[in-house]
Design a protein around this motif. Structure first.
Motif, PDB file in Angstrom:
ATOM      1  N   LEU A  36      -4.309   1.228  -1.198  1.00 35.71           N
ATOM      2  CA  LEU A  36      -4.450   1.335   0.253  1.00 35.71           C
ATOM      3  C   LEU A  36      -3.107   1.153   0.940  1.00 35.71           C
ATOM      4  CD1 LEU A  36      -6.134   1.615   2.788  1.00 35.71           C
ATOM      5  CD2 LEU A  36      -6.686  -0.820   2.631  1.00 35.71           C
ATOM      6  N   HIS A  39      -1.080   4.326   0.506  1.00 37.99           N
ATOM      7  CA  HIS A  39      -1.622   5.390   1.355  1.00 37.99           C
ATOM      8  C   HIS A  39      -1.145   5.209   2.793  1.00 37.99           C
ATOM      9  CE1 HIS A  39      -4.476   8.155   3.254  1.00 37.99           C
ATOM     10  NE2 HIS A  39      -4.721   7.179   4.105  1.00 37.99           N
ATOM     11  N   ARG A  40      -1.184   3.995   3.285  1.00 39.56           N
ATOM     12  CA  ARG A  40      -0.771   3.729   4.670  1.00 39.56           C
ATOM     13  C   ARG A  40       0.729   3.872   4.853  1.00 39.56           C
ATOM     14  NH1 ARG A  40      -4.868  -1.321   6.249  1.00 39.56           N
ATOM     15  NH2 ARG A  40      -6.739  -0.006   6.380  1.00 39.56           N
ATOM     16  N   LYS A  73     -13.962   5.352   0.616  1.00 41.75           N
ATOM     17  CA  LYS A  73     -13.670   5.399   2.052  1.00 41.75           C
ATOM     18  C   LYS A  73     -12.899   4.165   2.494  1.00 41.75           C
ATOM     19  CE  LYS A  73     -17.593   8.330   3.330  1.00 41.75           C
ATOM     20  NZ  LYS A  73     -18.879   8.413   4.099  1.00 41.75           N
ATOM     21  N   GLU A  76      -9.373   4.555   1.630  1.00 40.21           N
ATOM     22  CA  GLU A  76      -8.753   5.715   2.292  1.00 40.21           C
ATOM     23  C   GLU A  76      -8.078   6.636   1.276  1.00 40.21           C
ATOM     24  OE1 GLU A  76      -6.209   4.218   5.409  1.00 40.21           O
ATOM     25  OE2 GLU A  76      -7.738   2.835   6.154  1.00 40.21           O
TER      26      GLU A  76
END
Length: 248
Positions: A36, A39-40, A73, A76
């Motif tokens: 995560l 991804h961010r 989800k 992400e």
């Protein structure tokens, strides 16, 4: 979340990082916070699950798929695929190696994450053997494998270890800002961590969070996830490595 190799288009935008997991929930347990975080940071991140993870005492294939959709989800993810290989009897066969190599050729990850190779779980050991062999096969020419020849530049190893050991990591990722999302993604697998389990401390969820706290303590942060490497790493910026402000 894809369920078939055929669903990966030829013009698929390459991944930066692909975590290959023996079972749905291994990625979340081991590097959910890192995936995560990356991804961010703008990186394309995906997970390749090798098996359904079923049967388990309180799960079914349908329940596990639903839980995986929720976790996907929450993290992400840009990509997720399940190869549907046999749970509990995963083997590094030529057919399985080929299937993984084709995913590498079609998604072209720069970094592969695989389970730490020393483990009590036979599926995890077989998975790492398969992943390493598939990484080599992925670059082969004169083959009828799907996709173009491609050799993922780097492979690292995550901790999803059933033995009570703590290998020395090559580095630890600070997941202080994503620990809560990581734990929610793990908790999404209620059939594995809640249903039928004792609520007396320490629970399986307590153990996962506490291990992340230990690795955070090791690097002077709140929470962390360890990553291993069999190869030497190149480091130029000591400031980035140490977290210190160096120079003027």
């Amino acid at each position: 979340m894809s369920s078939s190799l055929a669903e990966i288009p030829v013009d698929f935008e390459p991944l930066d990082i692909l975590c290959v997991a023996p079972h749905p929930d291994d990625a979340e347990i081991s590097v959910g916070g890192s995936l995560l975080k990356w991804h961010r940071m703008g990186q394309r991140v995906g997970v390749l699950d090798l098996t359904s993870g079923e049967p388990t005492p309180f799960g079914t294939p349908e329940i596990r798929r639903s839980e995986t959709q929720v976790a996907t989800k929450l993290l992400e993810l840009d990509f997720r695929l399940n190869l549907g290989l046999p749970n509990r009897s995963l083997e590094a066969t030529l057919d399985h190696r080929r299937a993984v190599a084709e995913v590498f050729r079609l998604t072209k990850p720069k970094v592969i994450l695989a389970p730490w190779p020393e483990d009590a779980h036979p599926d995890h050991v077989a998975a790492t053997q398969m992943i390493e062999a598939a990484r080599f096969w992925s670059k082969l020419t004169k083959t009828n494998m799907a996709g173009e020849p491609y050799h993922p530049p780097r492979i690292f190893y995550y901790w999803s270890i059933h033995l009570k050991i703590q290998p020395e990591p090559a580095f630890v990722v600070d997941i202080s800002e994503t620990i809560d999302e990581k734990m929610r993604a793990v908790e999404a697998y209620a059939s594995q961590f809640v249903t039928g389990r004792t609520l007396t401390f320490p629970t399986a969820l307590d153990d996962i969070r506490d291990r992340a706290r230990y690795w955070g303590w090791a690097i002077g942060k709140g929470y962390g996830e360890p990553i291993g490497s069999r190869e030497v790493l190149c480091v130029n910026d000591l400031g980035a490595v140490t977290g210190l402000k160096l120079g003027t």
